[in-house]
Enzyme design. Structure first.
Site, mmCIF file in Angstrom:
data_model
loop_
_atom_site.group_PDB
_atom_site.id
_atom_site.type_symbol
_atom_site.label_atom_id
_atom_site.label_comp_id
_atom_site.label_asym_id
_atom_site.label_seq_id
_atom_site.Cartn_x
_atom_site.Cartn_y
_atom_site.Cartn_z
ATOM 1 N N GLN A 121 0.870 -1.171 0.238
ATOM 2 C CA GLN A 121 0.103 0.043 0.104
ATOM 3 C C GLN A 121 1.046 1.230 0.056
ATOM 4 O O GLN A 121 0.407 2.285 -0.152
ATOM 5 C CB GLN A 121 -0.860 -0.107 1.197
ATOM 6 N N ASN A 122 1.996 0.923 0.281
ATOM 7 C CA ASN A 122 3.167 2.138 0.184
ATOM 8 C C ASN A 122 3.526 2.606 -1.101
ATOM 9 O O ASN A 122 3.304 2.248 -2.397
ATOM 10 C CB ASN A 122 4.375 1.709 0.981
ATOM 11 N N HIS A 164 -1.429 1.192 -4.049
ATOM 12 C CA HIS A 164 -1.866 2.573 -4.210
ATOM 13 C C HIS A 164 -0.769 3.553 -4.925
ATOM 14 O O HIS A 164 -1.174 4.583 -4.698
ATOM 15 C CB HIS A 164 -1.841 3.071 -2.799
ATOM 16 N N CYS A 166 -1.068 12.565 -15.303
ATOM 17 C CA CYS A 166 -1.852 13.657 -15.735
ATOM 18 C C CYS A 166 -3.322 13.149 -15.800
ATOM 19 O O CYS A 166 -3.755 12.480 -16.137
ATOM 20 C CB CYS A 166 -1.512 14.174 -17.335
ATOM 21 N N CYS A 194 -4.909 13.909 -19.875
ATOM 22 C CA CYS A 194 -4.397 12.943 -20.869
ATOM 23 C C CYS A 194 -4.003 11.698 -20.335
ATOM 24 O O CYS A 194 -3.524 11.021 -21.205
ATOM 25 C CB CYS A 194 -3.491 13.590 -22.135
ATOM 26 N N CYS A 224 0.305 18.503 -22.104
ATOM 27 C CA CYS A 224 -0.874 18.894 -22.547
ATOM 28 C C CYS A 224 -1.367 20.167 -21.870
ATOM 29 O O CYS A 224 -2.233 20.747 -22.416
ATOM 30 C CB CYS A 224 -1.837 17.844 -22.581
ATOM 31 N N THR A 243 0.316 -2.773 9.003
ATOM 32 C CA THR A 243 -0.781 -2.007 8.343
ATOM 33 C C THR A 243 -1.958 -2.166 9.309
ATOM 34 O O THR A 243 -1.940 -3.260 10.043
ATOM 35 C CB THR A 243 -1.099 -2.667 6.877
ATOM 36 N N SER A 244 -2.658 -1.027 9.533
ATOM 37 C CA SER A 244 -3.774 -1.178 10.653
ATOM 38 C C SER A 244 -4.963 -1.806 10.313
ATOM 39 O O SER A 244 -5.694 -1.834 11.091
ATOM 40 C CB SER A 244 -3.831 0.368 10.950
ATOM 41 N N ASN A 293 3.551 -6.445 13.737
ATOM 42 C CA ASN A 293 3.224 -4.989 13.747
ATOM 43 C C ASN A 293 3.613 -4.534 15.249
ATOM 44 O O ASN A 293 4.017 -5.495 15.973
ATOM 45 C CB ASN A 293 1.450 -5.232 13.739
HETATM 46 P P1 NAD Z 1 -1.571 3.199 9.203
HETATM 47 O O1 NAD Z 1 -0.651 4.296 9.288
HETATM 48 O O2 NAD Z 1 -3.043 3.190 9.237
HETATM 49 O O3 NAD Z 1 -0.994 2.030 9.995
HETATM 50 C C1 NAD Z 1 0.546 1.580 10.395
HETATM 51 C C2 NAD Z 1 0.389 0.443 10.863
HETATM 52 O O4 NAD Z 1 1.713 0.038 11.173
HETATM 53 C C3 NAD Z 1 -0.128 0.407 12.556
HETATM 54 O O5 NAD Z 1 -0.785 -0.691 12.820
HETATM 55 C C4 NAD Z 1 1.238 0.591 13.227
HETATM 56 O O6 NAD Z 1 0.940 -0.027 14.557
HETATM 57 C C5 NAD Z 1 2.172 -0.054 12.436
HETATM 58 N N1 NAD Z 1 3.666 0.207 12.719
HETATM 59 C C6 NAD Z 1 4.145 1.451 13.022
HETATM 60 N N2 NAD Z 1 5.530 1.547 13.192
HETATM 61 C C7 NAD Z 1 5.934 -0.058 12.814
HETATM 62 C C8 NAD Z 1 6.876 -0.824 12.645
HETATM 63 N N3 NAD Z 1 8.063 -0.039 12.796
HETATM 64 N N4 NAD Z 1 6.957 -1.920 12.589
HETATM 65 C C9 NAD Z 1 5.757 -2.747 12.383
HETATM 66 N N5 NAD Z 1 4.658 -1.993 12.379
HETATM 67 C C10 NAD Z 1 4.547 -0.611 12.662
HETATM 68 O O7 NAD Z 1 -1.221 2.532 7.705
HETATM 69 P P2 NAD Z 1 -1.499 1.603 6.446
HETATM 70 O O8 NAD Z 1 -2.585 0.650 7.100
HETATM 71 O O9 NAD Z 1 -0.595 1.544 5.669
HETATM 72 O O10 NAD Z 1 -2.937 2.665 5.943
HETATM 73 C C11 NAD Z 1 -2.524 4.148 5.518
HETATM 74 C C12 NAD Z 1 -2.618 4.229 4.160
HETATM 75 O O11 NAD Z 1 -1.575 5.417 3.691
HETATM 76 C C13 NAD Z 1 -1.931 3.250 3.210
HETATM 77 O O12 NAD Z 1 -2.537 3.368 1.781
HETATM 78 C C14 NAD Z 1 -0.704 3.666 3.216
HETATM 79 O O13 NAD Z 1 0.234 2.976 2.129
HETATM 80 C C15 NAD Z 1 -0.544 5.158 2.974
HETATM 81 N N6 NAD Z 1 0.589 5.520 3.630
HETATM 82 C C16 NAD Z 1 1.866 5.163 2.989
HETATM 83 C C17 NAD Z 1 3.059 5.743 3.396
HETATM 84 C C18 NAD Z 1 4.244 5.292 2.715
HETATM 85 O O14 NAD Z 1 4.385 4.889 1.413
HETATM 86 N N7 NAD Z 1 5.492 4.968 3.270
HETATM 87 C C19 NAD Z 1 3.167 6.535 4.564
HETATM 88 C C20 NAD Z 1 1.883 6.890 5.305
HETATM 89 C C21 NAD Z 1 0.726 6.339 4.779
#
Ligand code: NAD
Length: 247
Positions: free
Chosen positions: A101-102, A119, A127, A130, A150, A188-189, A213
């Site tokens: 998701q990052n 994501h 863009c 276009c 464009c 991920t949360s 996590n």
């Molecule tokens: P979230 O911020 O909702 O949750 C992050 C989760 O990671 C939490 O459960 C937390 O307890 C856990 N966490 C924090 N530090 C940690 C570590 N060092 N090791 C293991 N776990 C750890 O994130 P999400 O669920 O990914 O949802 C947020 C949305 O925003 C997603 O689409 C995400 O990709 C995007 N986002 C991306 C980035 C990035 O690209 N680095 C940064 C912030 C948000």
């Protein structure tokens, strides 16, 4: 934790198809704050205001203030030991794909070849008019917003709230979730759907669920088989080492 680690390693050793679902927590130790970190970024730029397609269309210049800061931050960060452990697993033929998701490109930088960008990727521009895409050059967003050939304003090539997940990412993830024997969920949360649905699909189809996590999530309370509590930069290398010892 020791028992969970040993059991997870044994399951990975015997699994034929292993996938990863990663979220913002995977990159926290690289220096990119997640939504919960007290880094200040998301307090200054609330996602509901700065990360929605409606917000971008209404005032792209304002929304680019967040992406300018994130872009500069992502330029400076490097993969952490968690990313590197996952790249090693792929090199050893033990990991089929990372669904992330990052948007920070860190799995790719670490060396994972098969990364599904659920994501999008903030290192690219798109863009809205276009649909052309190109790499982001930090210098061009320093004092202005990037423009397409464009003439339209470009947005980061990321899925903002209110936009659809790219079809190929949805499709590939669905196939992987149905076919895998084990899934490793990292940082991920479990709150952002449809990504958060992937582990449930995997579990329904018989996969073993490993979760890394700092704190328990809805996954932990429902489908997780092995919960590895702690920073992913520590637990993932530990898991990789336990797997190597498991033969
Ligand atoms: P979230 O911020 O909702 O949750 C992050 C989760 O990671 C939490 O459960 C937390 O307890 C856990 N966490 C924090 N530090 C940690 C570590 N060092 N090791 C293991 N776990 C750890 O994130 P999400 O669920 O990914 O949802 C947020 C949305 O925003 C997603 O689409 C995400 O990709 C995007 N986002 C991306 C980035 C990035 O690209 N680095 C940064 C912030 C948000």
């Amino acid at each position: 934790m020791k028992r969970a680690l040993a059991e997870a390693a044994a399951k990975l050793r015997d699994a034929e198809k292993v996938i990863v679902l990663s979220g913002a927590g995977a990159s926290v130790e690289s220096g990119i704050p997640d939504f919960r970190s007290a880094g200040g970024l998301w307090a200054r730029f609330p996602p509901e205001e700065y990360a929605t397609i409606e917000g971008f269309r209404a005032d792209p210049r304002k929304v680019w203030n967040l992406w300018r800061e994130l872009g500069a931050m992502m330029e400076d960060v490097r993969p952490n030991p968690g990313h590197l452990a996952l790249a090693d697993l792929e090199r050893q033929g033990r990991l089929e794909a990372v669904i992330t998701q990052n948007i920070d490109n860190l799995h790719q930088e670490a060396g994972n070849a098969k990364v599904i960008e659920y994501h999008g990727n903030a290192r690219r521009l798109q863009c809205l008019q276009c649909h052309a895409r190109r790499p982001l050059v930090i210098a061009e967003i320093q004092d202005s917003v990037p423009e397409c050939q464009c003439g339209a304003v470009m947005k980061p090539d990321v899925v903002l709230f209110g936009e659809n997940i790219p079809r190929h990412a949805l499709f590939e993830s669905e196939i992987l979730a149905h076919a895998c024997d084990a899934i490793i969920i990292v940082g991920t949360s479990a709150q952002v759907f449809p990504a958060a649905g992937i582990p449930y699909t995997a579990k329904e189809n018989g996969a073993y669920v490993i979760e890394c996590n700092l704190e328990a999530t809805d996954f932990t309370r429902t489908i997780t088989d092995a919960y590895l509590e702690g920073p992913a930069g520590t637990t993932l290398p530990e898991l990789a080492a336990a797997l190597a010892n498991a033969g």
